[in-house]
Scaffold this motif. Structure first.
Motif, short mmCIF file in Angstrom:
data_model
loop_
_atom_site.label_atom_id
_atom_site.label_comp_id
_atom_site.label_asym_id
_atom_site.label_seq_id
_atom_site.Cartn_x
_atom_site.Cartn_y
_atom_site.Cartn_z
N VAL A 290 0.84 -1.20 0.00
CA VAL A 290 0.00 0.00 0.00
C VAL A 290 0.88 1.25 0.00
O VAL A 290 0.61 2.21 -0.74
CB VAL A 290 -0.97 -0.01 1.21
CG1 VAL A 290 -1.67 1.34 1.36
CG2 VAL A 290 -2.00 -1.14 1.06
N MET B 140 2.20 2.00 -3.39
CA MET B 140 1.16 2.59 -4.23
C MET B 140 0.97 4.07 -3.88
O MET B 140 0.83 4.90 -4.76
CB MET B 140 -0.16 1.83 -4.05
CG MET B 140 -1.25 2.35 -4.98
SD MET B 140 -2.85 1.58 -4.68
CE MET B 140 -3.30 2.34 -3.12
N ARG C 76 1.39 7.38 -6.37
CA ARG C 76 0.35 8.35 -6.73
C ARG C 76 0.59 9.72 -6.11
O ARG C 76 -0.23 10.62 -6.25
CB ARG C 76 -1.04 7.81 -6.44
CG ARG C 76 -1.43 7.73 -5.00
CD ARG C 76 -2.87 7.26 -4.88
NE ARG C 76 -3.30 7.41 -3.50
CZ ARG C 76 -4.34 6.85 -2.98
NH1 ARG C 76 -5.10 6.08 -3.72
NH2 ARG C 76 -4.66 7.03 -1.73
N LEU D 166 -6.73 -2.23 -2.70
CA LEU D 166 -6.01 -2.08 -3.97
C LEU D 166 -6.97 -2.14 -5.16
O LEU D 166 -6.92 -1.29 -6.04
CB LEU D 166 -4.92 -3.14 -4.12
CG LEU D 166 -3.71 -2.99 -3.22
CD1 LEU D 166 -2.78 -4.19 -3.40
CD2 LEU D 166 -2.97 -1.71 -3.48
N THR E 224 -8.87 0.93 -5.87
CA THR E 224 -8.10 2.12 -6.20
C THR E 224 -7.86 2.16 -7.70
O THR E 224 -7.19 1.28 -8.24
CB THR E 224 -6.74 2.12 -5.46
OG1 THR E 224 -6.99 2.02 -4.05
CG2 THR E 224 -5.95 3.37 -5.75
N PHE F 246 -4.30 1.22 -9.80
CA PHE F 246 -3.33 0.77 -8.81
C PHE F 246 -2.08 0.13 -9.41
O PHE F 246 -0.98 0.36 -8.88
CB PHE F 246 -3.97 -0.11 -7.72
CG PHE F 246 -4.18 -1.55 -8.11
CD1 PHE F 246 -3.19 -2.49 -7.89
CD2 PHE F 246 -5.38 -1.96 -8.68
CE1 PHE F 246 -3.39 -3.81 -8.25
CE2 PHE F 246 -5.59 -3.28 -9.04
CZ PHE F 246 -4.60 -4.21 -8.83
N HIS G 178 0.22 2.95 -10.27
CA HIS G 178 0.76 3.59 -9.06
C HIS G 178 1.85 2.73 -8.41
O HIS G 178 2.84 3.26 -7.91
CB HIS G 178 -0.35 3.89 -8.06
CG HIS G 178 -1.35 4.88 -8.53
ND1 HIS G 178 -1.02 6.09 -9.10
CD2 HIS G 178 -2.70 4.85 -8.52
CE1 HIS G 178 -2.12 6.76 -9.41
NE2 HIS G 178 -3.16 6.02 -9.07
#
Length: 108
Positions: A43, A46, A50, A77, A80, A83, A86
């Motif tokens: 996470v 990611m 971004r 995820l 999003t 993802f 990102h």
């Protein structure tokens, strides 16, 4: 920078995420098998990708991911947009580009 999570796993998540309609079950299984530290790093990568965190704020990004983990990682995820992009951008920003890892997984 050393990550708990293996680069090859992140590359695999990126590739599966690009074909999530076909690979969702496999992707869910892969992420569910990761421990909480690895999921938090996924996470955090990611988020760096971004622009929510800078690469220099890595420890803060991971700590925030751990503290805010109220939704299963895979659901977060998948919910999003973009993802995989990102994740790839995050690894690039951290100085750990996934190009060779992805090529290896694709058998090139």
């Amino acid at each position: 920078m050393n990550l708990e999570i293996e680069r090859a796993i992140i590359a695999q998540v990126v590739l599966m995420g690009r074909d999530v309609e076909r690979a969702e079950g496999e992707l869910r299984g892969l992420i569910d098998r990761l421990d909480t530290d690895e999921q938090a790093e996924l996470v955090a990568v990611m988020w760096v990708g971004r622009g929510a965190f800078e690469p220099g704020d890595w420890a803060e990004a991971v700590a925030t991911a751990e503290a805010e983990a109220t939704t299963p990682c895979v659901d977060y995820l998948l919910g999003t947009p973009h993802f995989p992009d990102h994740l790839e951008a995050g690894m690039e920003a951290l100085g750990l580009p996934l190009g060779e890892d992805e090529e290896s997984l694709l058998g090139r």
